[in-house]
Design a protein around this motif. Structure first.
Motif, short mmCIF file in Angstrom:
data_model
loop_
_atom_site.label_atom_id
_atom_site.label_comp_id
_atom_site.label_asym_id
_atom_site.label_seq_id
_atom_site.Cartn_x
_atom_site.Cartn_y
_atom_site.Cartn_z
N ASN A 1 -1.68 8.25 9.20
CA ASN A 1 -2.89 9.05 9.35
C ASN A 1 -4.05 8.09 9.60
N LEU A 2 -4.00 7.41 10.73
CA LEU A 2 -4.93 6.31 11.01
C LEU A 2 -6.35 6.80 11.19
N ASP A 3 -6.55 8.01 11.71
CA ASP A 3 -7.90 8.55 11.86
C ASP A 3 -8.55 8.82 10.50
N GLU A 4 -7.72 9.15 9.52
CA GLU A 4 -8.24 9.42 8.17
C GLU A 4 -8.20 8.17 7.28
N GLY A 5 -7.56 7.10 7.73
CA GLY A 5 -7.58 5.84 6.99
C GLY A 5 -6.52 5.71 5.90
N MET B 1 9.86 8.42 -9.12
CA MET B 1 10.01 7.47 -10.21
C MET B 1 8.80 6.53 -10.30
N TYR B 2 8.04 6.45 -9.20
CA TYR B 2 6.85 5.60 -9.16
C TYR B 2 5.92 6.14 -8.09
N GLU B 3 4.62 6.08 -8.37
CA GLU B 3 3.62 6.55 -7.42
C GLU B 3 2.37 5.69 -7.57
N THR B 4 1.80 5.29 -6.46
CA THR B 4 0.58 4.49 -6.51
C THR B 4 -0.17 4.59 -5.19
N THR B 5 -1.43 4.22 -5.24
CA THR B 5 -2.25 4.08 -4.04
C THR B 5 -2.65 2.62 -3.96
N VAL B 6 -2.35 1.99 -2.83
CA VAL B 6 -2.73 0.60 -2.61
C VAL B 6 -3.99 0.61 -1.76
N PRO B 7 -5.09 0.04 -2.29
CA PRO B 7 -6.34 0.03 -1.51
C PRO B 7 -6.19 -0.76 -0.21
N LYS B 8 -7.09 -0.48 0.71
CA LYS B 8 -7.09 -1.17 2.00
C LYS B 8 -7.12 -2.68 1.79
N ASP B 9 -6.38 -3.37 2.61
CA ASP B 9 -6.38 -4.84 2.67
C ASP B 9 -6.07 -5.50 1.33
N GLU B 10 -5.23 -4.88 0.52
CA GLU B 10 -4.80 -5.48 -0.74
C GLU B 10 -3.28 -5.55 -0.77
N TYR C 1 -2.31 -2.17 7.24
CA TYR C 1 -2.91 -1.74 5.98
C TYR C 1 -4.26 -2.40 5.69
N GLN C 2 -4.79 -3.16 6.65
CA GLN C 2 -6.13 -3.73 6.47
C GLN C 2 -7.19 -2.64 6.48
N ASP C 3 -6.97 -1.61 7.30
CA ASP C 3 -7.94 -0.52 7.42
C ASP C 3 -7.39 0.80 6.91
N ASN C 4 -6.25 0.76 6.26
CA ASN C 4 -5.61 2.00 5.80
C ASN C 4 -5.07 1.85 4.39
N GLU C 5 -5.37 2.82 3.53
CA GLU C 5 -4.77 2.87 2.20
C GLU C 5 -3.31 3.23 2.33
N ILE C 6 -2.55 2.84 1.34
CA ILE C 6 -1.14 3.21 1.28
C ILE C 6 -0.97 4.20 0.13
N GLY D 1 -1.58 -7.43 12.69
CA GLY D 1 -0.91 -8.64 12.23
C GLY D 1 0.38 -8.32 11.51
N GLU D 2 1.31 -9.27 11.54
CA GLU D 2 2.58 -9.09 10.85
C GLU D 2 2.42 -9.31 9.35
N SER D 3 3.38 -8.82 8.60
CA SER D 3 3.38 -9.01 7.15
C SER D 3 3.90 -10.41 6.82
N ASP D 4 3.66 -10.82 5.57
CA ASP D 4 4.23 -12.07 5.07
C ASP D 4 4.40 -11.95 3.56
N GLU D 5 4.56 -13.06 2.89
CA GLU D 5 4.83 -13.05 1.44
C GLU D 5 3.70 -12.40 0.63
N GLU D 6 2.46 -12.52 1.08
CA GLU D 6 1.33 -12.06 0.28
C GLU D 6 0.49 -10.98 0.95
#
Length: 166
Positions: free
Chosen positions: A73-77, A150-159, A128-133, A117-122
């Motif tokens: 949902n890139l338009d909504e971030g 079993m697990y639920e979370t929101t990962v903030p943008k660029d974290e 996900y720089q401009d989009n929450e997960i 950009g591609e993902s890496d170890e960190e």
């Protein structure tokens, strides 16, 4: 007579060679790879889902994997991701697979659109720089019966974060 026939055949061969365009020595300039980088490419969602499933639901690489369901949902971030593991998967394996799935989605997006950009170890990657997960991890039976994750979370943008499933 043989010489006359031979000369006629050679003449025809020369004429035929002159009537065709050869691409062997000088290929058309319209052919070949396009090295331009295009921004804001429209993603092929069907291809994206197919590629993610082909790679990250491979039984030999990820025996705990059952499904990866996601919606961009890139338009909504934000990006919604449901990671489904087989029943009985340990919390450590479920957390590991969720990390792999998020990075895999990003990397397949980056293949279609080089501006990410591609993902890496960190980092989960440029998607996900401009989009929450919005991540939910389910066991297979809970997912099929609309049960609780079993697990639920929101990962903030660029974290980037490690998932601690209790």
């Amino acid at each position: 007579m043989k010489i006359k026939n031979l000369m006629m055949v050679l003449g025809c061969a020369v004429m035929l060679c002159g009537c065709t365009k050869s691409n062997i020595v000088k290929p058309d300039e319209t052919q070949g790879p396009d090295f331009n980088i295009y921004m804001d490419v429209e993603l092929d969602m069907d291809q994206l889902h197919e590629d993610v499933e082909d790679i990250y639901l491979d039984e030999s690489e990820y025996p705990m994997a059952s499904a990866i369901d996601f919606e961009l949902n890139l338009d909504e971030g934000y990006v919604d991701v449901n990671v489904v593991v087989k029943d009985g998967t340990t919390s450590e394996d479920a957390a590991y697979f969720a990390d792999v799935a998020l990075k895999g989605i990003n990397d397949q997006v980056a293949i279609q659109d080089f501006s990410y950009g591609e993902s890496d170890e960190e980092t989960f990657g440029g998607l996900y720089q401009d989009n929450e997960i919005h991540l939910k991890i389910y066991e297979e039976s809970a997912y099929e019966s609309d049960g609780e994750p079993m697990y639920e979370t929101t990962v903030p943008k660029d974290e980037y974060m490690k998932f601690d499933i209790q």
